[in-house]
Design an enzyme around this catalytic site. Structure first.
Site, PDB file in Angstrom:
ATOM      1  N   TYR A  45      -4.516   4.170   8.082  1.00  0.00           N
ATOM      2  CA  TYR A  45      -5.873   3.638   8.262  1.00  0.00           C
ATOM      3  C   TYR A  45      -6.463   4.044   9.609  1.00  0.00           C
ATOM      4  O   TYR A  45      -6.366   5.193  10.002  1.00  0.00           O
ATOM      5  CB  TYR A  45      -5.868   2.099   8.071  1.00  0.00           C
ATOM      6  CG  TYR A  45      -5.086   1.690   6.851  1.00  0.00           C
ATOM      7  CD1 TYR A  45      -5.486   2.120   5.586  1.00  0.00           C
ATOM      8  CD2 TYR A  45      -3.923   0.935   6.945  1.00  0.00           C
ATOM      9  CE1 TYR A  45      -4.764   1.778   4.457  1.00  0.00           C
ATOM     10  CE2 TYR A  45      -3.197   0.585   5.824  1.00  0.00           C
ATOM     11  CZ  TYR A  45      -3.622   1.016   4.587  1.00  0.00           C
ATOM     12  OH  TYR A  45      -2.902   0.685   3.482  1.00  0.00           O
ATOM     13  N   SER A  58       0.798  -1.238   0.000  1.00  0.00           N
ATOM     14  CA  SER A  58       0.000   0.000   0.000  1.00  0.00           C
ATOM     15  C   SER A  58       0.827   1.283   0.000  1.00  0.00           C
ATOM     16  O   SER A  58       0.268   2.369  -0.190  1.00  0.00           O
ATOM     17  CB  SER A  58      -0.954   0.013   1.191  1.00  0.00           C
ATOM     18  OG  SER A  58      -2.003  -0.891   0.950  1.00  0.00           O
ATOM     19  N   VAL A  64       1.189  -3.615   3.803  1.00  0.00           N
ATOM     20  CA  VAL A  64       0.873  -4.830   4.533  1.00  0.00           C
ATOM     21  C   VAL A  64       2.071  -5.801   4.634  1.00  0.00           C
ATOM     22  O   VAL A  64       2.036  -6.748   5.409  1.00  0.00           O
ATOM     23  CB  VAL A  64      -0.396  -5.477   3.892  1.00  0.00           C
ATOM     24  CG1 VAL A  64      -0.037  -6.261   2.649  1.00  0.00           C
ATOM     25  CG2 VAL A  64      -1.174  -6.297   4.869  1.00  0.00           C
ATOM     26  N   LYS A  83       0.376   3.382  -2.932  1.00  0.00           N
ATOM     27  CA  LYS A  83      -0.772   4.299  -3.071  1.00  0.00           C
ATOM     28  C   LYS A  83      -0.304   5.762  -3.051  1.00  0.00           C
ATOM     29  O   LYS A  83      -0.937   6.631  -3.640  1.00  0.00           O
ATOM     30  CB  LYS A  83      -1.793   4.033  -1.956  1.00  0.00           C
ATOM     31  CG  LYS A  83      -2.503   2.696  -2.151  1.00  0.00           C
ATOM     32  CD  LYS A  83      -3.281   2.249  -0.924  1.00  0.00           C
ATOM     33  CE  LYS A  83      -3.952   0.902  -1.212  1.00  0.00           C
ATOM     34  NZ  LYS A  83      -4.406   0.194  -0.036  1.00  0.00           N
ATOM     35  N   TYR A 118      -3.316  -2.109 -10.246  1.00  0.00           N
ATOM     36  CA  TYR A 118      -3.230  -2.112  -8.786  1.00  0.00           C
ATOM     37  C   TYR A 118      -2.331  -3.242  -8.269  1.00  0.00           C
ATOM     38  O   TYR A 118      -1.462  -3.025  -7.417  1.00  0.00           O
ATOM     39  CB  TYR A 118      -4.637  -2.211  -8.190  1.00  0.00           C
ATOM     40  CG  TYR A 118      -4.656  -2.275  -6.687  1.00  0.00           C
ATOM     41  CD1 TYR A 118      -4.425  -1.138  -5.924  1.00  0.00           C
ATOM     42  CD2 TYR A 118      -4.883  -3.477  -6.021  1.00  0.00           C
ATOM     43  CE1 TYR A 118      -4.421  -1.195  -4.539  1.00  0.00           C
ATOM     44  CE2 TYR A 118      -4.885  -3.545  -4.643  1.00  0.00           C
ATOM     45  CZ  TYR A 118      -4.651  -2.400  -3.895  1.00  0.00           C
ATOM     46  OH  TYR A 118      -4.647  -2.455  -2.528  1.00  0.00           O
TER      47      TYR A 118
HETATM   48  O1  DON Z   1      -4.857  -4.950  -1.782  1.00  0.00           O
HETATM   49  C1  DON Z   1      -4.440  -5.384  -0.725  1.00  0.00           C
HETATM   50  O2  DON Z   1      -5.185  -5.690   0.186  1.00  0.00           O
HETATM   51  C2  DON Z   1      -2.954  -5.500  -0.528  1.00  0.00           C
HETATM   52  N1  DON Z   1      -2.309  -5.858  -1.728  1.00  0.00           N
HETATM   53  C3  DON Z   1      -2.370  -4.193  -0.063  1.00  0.00           C
HETATM   54  C4  DON Z   1      -2.980  -3.717   1.199  1.00  0.00           C
HETATM   55  C5  DON Z   1      -2.030  -3.018   2.083  1.00  0.00           C
HETATM   56  O3  DON Z   1      -0.833  -2.974   1.904  1.00  0.00           O
HETATM   57  C6  DON Z   1      -2.660  -2.476   3.281  1.00  0.00           C
HETATM   58  N2  DON Z   1      -1.688  -1.903   4.139  1.00  0.00           N
HETATM   59  N3  DON Z   1      -1.365  -2.084   5.210  1.00  0.00           N
END
Ligand code: DON
Length: 317
Positions: free
Chosen positions: A253, A71, A271, A74, A201
């Protein structure tokens, strides 16, 4: 009187102390395991990296071990969209009509708000908002994937790659993200196909970088939009402040309040356990420790940033 070298050495030592204090916190976190490539991450991996505006780098531990930025991408996607807005292509109005700028108070992959708020995601730092930004990029870039890679590689000072296994696994397990994209499409808030948006994405989430590279890459956001390595303006001052504000309020978040309270810096987590932080006019920072707290942010990463902020009095408040 301190020389620059003394001060640089002091910062090295301080990062080592902060790392030693933060590392044990990882034992209380959980490594993300929705795909094997993340579940297999060694929970003992750790690194803290800081790059000063003059390019001096300070790192501890696994600073040259790559991981998927997830993320954190982003931020780069939003920067790319903001660059288009800077060029006066009308992207700014379109973007803020289609995605909000408020913290969600929900998990990063929640669908609930999206249904209640007619397919307009709360902000660009949660999954739905990032998918929306990607849809905008697909409209305004000739090759959005290439543009993203070019931007990140330029900022990192070297070519960055993609972890193909992570990308494939992300695509195979994208049911929730697909559901979000479909929900936005059902409200008329997606112009490309769900597959096109998801392809971009999952590719950006799988970009593979080290803490050293990420600390370098976010420096321009702490430097009024100018990359100190090249002197090139990446983003206008105004839009740089906007990106930093969104990182501060939404980048971690449902723990954004706690981060503001304890760290007091614009941050963005991923993540895989990395968190980047901006220290205005001083440095870009990245910490990596895979075990997460329930909000999806690195647990030891948060401890390290709190400690670093307290020791150097870095909070912007
Ligand atoms: O789309 C997702 O859920 C993961 N590839 C990325 C989410 C993420 O990194 C959330 N961050 N903490």
């Amino acid at each position: 009187m301190n020389t620059d070298t003394d001060q640089s050495g002091e910062l090295d030592e301080l990062l080592r102390e902060v790392s030693d204090r933060a590392r044990p916190a990882a034992e209380d976190g959980e490594v993300a395991d929705y795909i094997p490539a993340l579940g297999d991450l060694d929970p003992r991996r750790f690194s803290l990296a800081a790059t000063e505006m003059d390019g001096t780098e300070h790192t501890t531990d696994d600073a040259d071990v790559p991981f998927p930025i997830q993320s954190i991408s982003k931020v780069f996607a939003l920067v790319l969209a903001m660059q288009k807005a800077d060029q006066g292509s009308g992207v700014r109005d379109e973007l803020w009509r289609r995605v909000g700028r408020e913290p969600s108070g929900d998990p990063y992959n929640s669908l609930v708000q999206l249904e209640r708020e007619q397919g307009v995601p709360r902000n660009p730092m949660i999954n739905a908002g990032a998918l929306l930004v990607d849809d905008v990029l697909l409209d305004h870039c000739d090759d959005a994937r290439a543009s993203m890679h070019a931007l990140v590689s330029e900022l990192a000072g070297e070519e960055v790659g993609v972890d193909e296994a992570v990308m494939q696994a992300e695509r195979d397990t994208a049911s929730r993200n697909r559901a979000m994209a479909n929900l936005m499409a059902s409200f008329g808030n997606l112009t490309h196909t769900v597959d096109e948006v998801l392809d971009l994405y999952v590719d950006q989430c799988a970009i593979s970088m080290t803490t050293r590279q990420l600390a370098r890459s976010v420096r321009f956001l702490a430097n009024d939009g100018i990359d100190p390595a090249s002197g090139r303006r990446i983003l206008s001052s105004t839009l740089t402040r906007r990106v930093a504000a969104i990182m501060l309020t939404c980048g971690t978040y449902d723990a954004a309040g706690e981060f503001a309270f304890k760290v007091g810096l614009p941050c963005k987590s991923g993540v895989a356990g990395a968190i980047v932080a901006l220290v205005p006019r001083r440095m870009g920072v990245c910490v990596w420790s895979p075990p997460l707290e329930p909000s999806g942010n690195s647990l030891a990463g948060r401890v390290a940033l709190s400690e670093l902020s307290a020791r150097l009095n870095l909070s912007i408040f």
